[in-house]
Design a protein around this motif. Structure first.
Motif, short mmCIF file in Angstrom:
data_model
loop_
_atom_site.label_atom_id
_atom_site.label_comp_id
_atom_site.label_asym_id
_atom_site.label_seq_id
_atom_site.Cartn_x
_atom_site.Cartn_y
_atom_site.Cartn_z
N GLN A 54 0.82 -1.21 0.00
CA GLN A 54 0.00 0.00 0.00
C GLN A 54 0.86 1.27 0.00
O GLN A 54 0.53 2.25 -0.66
CB GLN A 54 -0.94 0.00 1.21
N GLN A 55 1.98 1.23 0.71
CA GLN A 55 2.88 2.39 0.72
C GLN A 55 3.46 2.63 -0.67
O GLN A 55 3.59 3.77 -1.11
CB GLN A 55 4.00 2.19 1.73
N GLN A 56 3.83 1.56 -1.37
CA GLN A 56 4.36 1.71 -2.72
C GLN A 56 3.30 2.27 -3.67
O GLN A 56 3.60 3.13 -4.50
CB GLN A 56 4.88 0.36 -3.24
N LEU A 57 2.08 1.77 -3.54
CA LEU A 57 0.99 2.30 -4.38
C LEU A 57 0.76 3.78 -4.09
O LEU A 57 0.58 4.58 -5.01
CB LEU A 57 -0.30 1.52 -4.12
N LEU A 58 0.77 4.14 -2.82
CA LEU A 58 0.57 5.54 -2.44
C LEU A 58 1.69 6.41 -2.98
O LEU A 58 1.44 7.52 -3.49
CB LEU A 58 0.49 5.65 -0.92
N LEU A 59 2.91 5.94 -2.92
CA LEU A 59 4.04 6.71 -3.45
C LEU A 59 3.89 6.94 -4.94
O LEU A 59 4.08 8.06 -5.44
CB LEU A 59 5.36 5.97 -3.15
N LEU A 61 1.12 6.91 -6.69
CA LEU A 61 0.00 7.84 -6.90
C LEU A 61 0.41 9.28 -6.61
O LEU A 61 0.04 10.20 -7.34
CB LEU A 61 -1.19 7.44 -6.03
N ARG A 62 1.16 9.45 -5.53
CA ARG A 62 1.63 10.79 -5.17
C ARG A 62 2.51 11.36 -6.28
O ARG A 62 2.39 12.53 -6.66
CB ARG A 62 2.40 10.73 -3.85
N GLN A 63 3.40 10.53 -6.81
CA GLN A 63 4.27 10.98 -7.90
C GLN A 63 3.46 11.33 -9.14
O GLN A 63 3.73 12.32 -9.82
CB GLN A 63 5.30 9.89 -8.23
#
Length: 79
Positions: A54-59, A61-63
């Motif tokens: 989930q952290q990788q997905l969030l990163l 998405l943020r990028q």
């Protein structure tokens, strides 16, 4: 939760119980494991791996949002 972790917790609890009590309840460790599994099954928990994903997905998405914001800024400047 990992079965090995539950066994470790149950073993630690069992090890902290005085010898007299252990003799009285020979199956105490199994009872503790069963209770822990039942109670932990009621909790809404996720694994460390799920959190990492989930952290990788969030990163990502943020990028992507930042990239789109920069594109939007550039388009506004062109007008």
């Amino acid at each position: 939760m990992d079965a090995k972790k539950i066994e470790d917790i149950a073993r630690q609890i069992n090890d902290s119980i005085p010898a007299g009590v252990k003799d009285f309840a020979g199956s105490l460790e199994q009872r503790i494991k069963t209770i822990l599994q039942q109670q932990l099954g009621k909790l809404d928990v996720v694994t460390r791996e799920e959190i990492d994903v989930q952290q990788q997905l969030l990163l990502r998405l943020r990028q992507r949002v930042e990239h789109l914001e920069h594109e939007l800024e550039a388009m506004k400047k062109e007008d």
